[in-house]
Scaffold this motif. Structure first.
Motif, short mmCIF file in Angstrom:
data_model
loop_
_atom_site.label_atom_id
_atom_site.label_comp_id
_atom_site.label_asym_id
_atom_site.label_seq_id
_atom_site.Cartn_x
_atom_site.Cartn_y
_atom_site.Cartn_z
N LYS A 52 9.75 -2.41 41.31
CA LYS A 52 11.05 -3.05 41.22
C LYS A 52 11.02 -4.43 41.86
N LEU A 53 10.36 -4.51 43.02
CA LEU A 53 10.26 -5.79 43.72
C LEU A 53 9.55 -6.82 42.86
N GLU A 54 8.47 -6.38 42.23
CA GLU A 54 7.72 -7.30 41.37
C GLU A 54 8.56 -7.74 40.17
N VAL A 58 9.70 -11.55 39.19
CA VAL A 58 9.55 -12.12 37.86
C VAL A 58 10.88 -12.68 37.36
N GLN A 59 11.95 -11.94 37.62
CA GLN A 59 13.29 -12.37 37.20
C GLN A 59 13.69 -13.66 37.91
N TYR A 60 13.40 -13.73 39.19
CA TYR A 60 13.76 -14.93 39.94
C TYR A 60 13.00 -16.14 39.41
N HIS A 61 11.70 -15.98 39.18
CA HIS A 61 10.91 -17.11 38.70
C HIS A 61 11.28 -17.47 37.26
N ALA A 62 11.80 -16.52 36.52
CA ALA A 62 12.30 -16.84 35.17
C ALA A 62 13.49 -17.79 35.29
N ALA A 63 14.35 -17.56 36.27
CA ALA A 63 15.49 -18.45 36.50
C ALA A 63 15.00 -19.84 36.86
N GLU A 64 13.98 -19.92 37.73
CA GLU A 64 13.43 -21.22 38.11
C GLU A 64 12.86 -21.95 36.89
N LYS A 65 12.23 -21.20 36.00
CA LYS A 65 11.68 -21.81 34.80
C LYS A 65 12.79 -22.36 33.91
N PHE A 66 13.88 -21.61 33.79
CA PHE A 66 15.02 -22.09 33.01
C PHE A 66 15.56 -23.40 33.59
N ILE A 67 15.63 -23.46 34.94
CA ILE A 67 16.12 -24.68 35.59
C ILE A 67 15.19 -25.84 35.30
N ALA A 68 13.88 -25.60 35.40
CA ALA A 68 12.89 -26.64 35.14
C ALA A 68 12.99 -27.15 33.71
N GLU A 69 13.39 -26.27 32.81
CA GLU A 69 13.51 -26.63 31.40
C GLU A 69 14.92 -27.13 31.05
N SER A 70 15.75 -27.26 32.08
CA SER A 70 17.14 -27.71 31.91
C SER A 70 17.97 -26.75 31.08
#
Length: 227
Positions: A52-54, A58-70
């Protein structure tokens, strides 16, 4: 001289604040995730909790990727979903901090301030994170017409008295608020000017104080006599 004062106060603009928030949120995310992962590794390894932690990671870094992609709408939805899963894992708290910084990117300062205010009073998170939220809230409050209120001043004073990790930031905020109050007075008396100057002077005299903060304080001290 006015140009120097303008430059010294530029960290109060929304663009500078966003840089500040993003920089420190990145440090927070990195530091807390390392602690969470290392502290829980022994007991959660090869377990459902570890999985679950992993997944949350993954979910958190997906959000960061969305931010990076605007892709801000997708990022916002991902962070909201993560925040709804708040618990001992801590990723919900990280998501709330990141959502606030995302709102600032979208010029939604009032909504971001509400998140920081709630985090600052959330007894379920660590004192250091509550202090961090108080600092971010206070920097945002400096951009409002009313400035820092009495409760925020009390929180900042406590951070300073407790010698917390954010004690220098708290001192700078109170000094900047004093400067803003001073500028509202048509003919401030010498004692009032001196009290404000002493607050900035103290930010130039300790080795531990960040160099950028010292430079801002020094710049302001050069123009204070002309106020």
């Amino acid at each position: 001289m006015n140009d120097i004062l303008k430059e010294a106060q530029s960290d109060l603009t929304q663009e500078k604040l966003r840089v500040f928030f993003q920089k420190h949120t990145g440090k927070l995310v990195g530091g807390v995730v390392v602690v969470l992962l290392s502290a829980g590794a022994a007991s959660w390894m090869h377990s459902e909790k570890q999985e679950k932690l992993e997944a949350l990671n993954v979910q958190y870094h997906a959000a960061e990727k969305f931010i990076a992609e605007s892709s801000l709408a997708e990022a916002s939805n991902t962070l909201d979903a993560l925040a709804d899963q708040e618990g001992k894992h801590g990723f919900g708290t990280l998501a709330r901090f990141r959502k606030a910084s995302l709102l600032l990117i979208q010029n939604r300062e009032e909504e971001a301030q509400k998140i920081y205010a709630k985090l600052a009073k959330d007894g379920s998170i660590s004192p250091s994170l509550r202090e961090y939220a108080s600092i971010l809230y206070a920097y945002g409050a400096l951009n409002t017409q009313t400035g820092i209120d009495a409760d925020t001043t009390k929180q900042l004073t406590k951070i300073i008295d407790d010698k917390g990790a954010w004690k220098f930031a708290a001192r700078e905020i109170l000094a900047l608020q004093s400067l803003q109050d001073l500028k509202k007075i048509s003919n401030p008396d010498e004692k009032r000017v001196q009290e404000t100057a002493e607050k900035f002077q103290s930010l130039t005299e300790e080795a531990e104080i960040p160099s950028a903060m010292k430079q801002r304080a020094e710049a302001i001290l050069t123009v204070l006599p002309q106020l």
